[in-house]
Design a protein around this motif. Structure first.
Motif, PDB file in Angstrom:
ATOM      1  N   SER A  57       5.242  40.286  55.729  1.00 36.37           N
ATOM      2  CA  SER A  57       4.878  41.397  56.623  1.00 36.37           C
ATOM      3  C   SER A  57       5.694  42.669  56.408  1.00 36.37           C
ATOM      4  O   SER A  57       5.338  43.710  56.928  1.00 36.37           O
ATOM      5  CB  SER A  57       5.021  40.959  58.087  1.00 36.37           C
ATOM      6  N   VAL A  88       6.221  44.245  53.580  1.00 37.37           N
ATOM      7  CA  VAL A  88       5.576  45.102  52.581  1.00 37.37           C
ATOM      8  C   VAL A  88       4.073  44.876  52.643  1.00 37.37           C
ATOM      9  O   VAL A  88       3.613  43.777  52.948  1.00 37.37           O
ATOM     10  CB  VAL A  88       6.085  44.790  51.149  1.00 37.37           C
ATOM     11  N   ALA A  89       3.321  45.919  52.359  1.00 32.86           N
ATOM     12  CA  ALA A  89       1.868  45.815  52.386  1.00 32.86           C
ATOM     13  C   ALA A  89       1.371  45.048  51.167  1.00 32.86           C
ATOM     14  O   ALA A  89       2.021  45.018  50.114  1.00 32.86           O
ATOM     15  CB  ALA A  89       1.245  47.200  52.417  1.00 32.86           C
ATOM     16  N   SER A  90       0.226  44.420  51.304  1.00 31.57           N
ATOM     17  CA  SER A  90      -0.394  43.748  50.170  1.00 31.57           C
ATOM     18  C   SER A  90      -0.726  44.776  49.089  1.00 31.57           C
ATOM     19  O   SER A  90      -1.187  45.880  49.381  1.00 31.57           O
ATOM     20  CB  SER A  90      -1.671  43.036  50.610  1.00 31.57           C
ATOM     21  N   GLN A 122      -8.552  41.970  49.017  1.00 28.18           N
ATOM     22  CA  GLN A 122      -7.933  41.461  50.239  1.00 28.18           C
ATOM     23  C   GLN A 122      -8.973  40.786  51.123  1.00 28.18           C
ATOM     24  O   GLN A 122      -8.730  39.706  51.676  1.00 28.18           O
ATOM     25  CB  GLN A 122      -7.282  42.607  51.011  1.00 28.18           C
ATOM     26  N   TYR A 145       2.962  44.686  58.371  1.00 31.91           N
ATOM     27  CA  TYR A 145       2.035  44.624  57.241  1.00 31.91           C
ATOM     28  C   TYR A 145       1.649  43.172  56.940  1.00 31.91           C
ATOM     29  O   TYR A 145       1.392  42.822  55.779  1.00 31.91           O
ATOM     30  CB  TYR A 145       2.671  45.224  55.988  1.00 31.91           C
ATOM     31  N   HIS A 154       0.284  39.715  55.981  1.00 32.41           N
ATOM     32  CA  HIS A 154      -0.872  39.252  55.201  1.00 32.41           C
ATOM     33  C   HIS A 154      -0.518  37.928  54.536  1.00 32.41           C
ATOM     34  O   HIS A 154       0.654  37.613  54.340  1.00 32.41           O
ATOM     35  CB  HIS A 154      -1.249  40.275  54.123  1.00 32.41           C
TER      36      HIS A 154
END
Length: 238
Positions: free
Chosen positions: A66, A68-70, A77, A158, A160
């Motif tokens: 979370s 860092v963004a994907s 995604q 973030y 994912h």
């Protein structure tokens, strides 16, 4: 990723669900003493719903991040999310989501779990989640859906899914996809499929051995001599 290659009978799963997780751990010490130091959570987890009964189900594993963004394109995604839900929603049931947060020192920074994910996973056939990550939306949580989490938090940041279907380690417990999990407010334990059917009888034996000790400990006529006699009696129950 792997799914469980064999499903236990509903009767065995129901019987296992009739005991709390500490009792299952006690029973496993009888049936599989070699697992006395492995296969269960060893670090504390938050349980917002301690009054819910124990859950039993086959693991659906994933890792999350979370902070860092994907880096995947939006379409990829979305495709991964659908593939993850397809994985969670298929195979023997009931199922339990087991999710490892791989953010290291920032574990729990963002919550994967809340009102939406609890509702979706319940609809997909899961009965609860075990994660070292954070969860949120407790008042809006899916009714009856058990949760054991590393922490509570307000934001999803973030968050994912990085991967799913592989081996994970949550609160000291190593889990593979398809493993049978037993969990309640105390924590969770992996039950090897080949000994699962033996555990209810072993749990009953544990109870019979504890009964004379508890009876005298709770008695108004308690004495050290009576306790010694009860301990001897307990040791002779097989």
């Amino acid at each position: 990723m792997t799914h469980s290659s064999e499903a236990l009978s509903a009767a065995v799963l129901e019987a296992l669900g009739g005991y709390d997780t500490p009792t299952i751990c006690n029973a496993m010490e009888i049936v599989a003493p070699e697992r006395r130091l492995i296969g269960y959570t060893t670090k504390p987890l938050v349980c917002p719903f301690p009054d819910l009964p124990a859950i039993v189900g086959y693991a659906r594993t994933a890792t999350i991040r979370s902070v860092v963004a994907s880096g995947l394109p939006a379409a990829e995604q979305a495709a991964r999310r659908i593939a993850y839900y397809d994985y969670v929603g298929t195979g023997p049931g009931p199922r339990i989501s087991v999710i490892q947060d791989i953010d290291g020192a920032d574990v729990g920074y963002g919550a994967f779990w809340g009102e939406v994910q609890s509702a979706v996973h319940k609809a997909l056939g899961c009965v609860g989640v075990v994660t070292d990550g954070s969860i949120r939306d407790i008042p809006q949580w899916a009714e009856g859906f058990q949760a054991l989490a590393g922490s509570l938090g307000p934001s999803h940041a973030y968050v994912h899914a990085e991967s799913f279907g592989g081996e994970v380690r949550v609160a000291g417990m190593t889990v593979r996809s398809g493993d049978l999990i037993h969990a309640d407010q105390h924590g969770a334990v992996v039950i090897p499929l080949d000994i699962a059917a033996k555990l209810p009888d072993a749990a009953e034996l544990c109870g019979r051995r504890e009964t004379p000790i508890l009876d005298i400990a709770r008695s108004t006529s308690f004495s050290l001599e009576k306790l010694k006699a009860a301990l001897k009696q307990a040791s002779e129950i097989h």
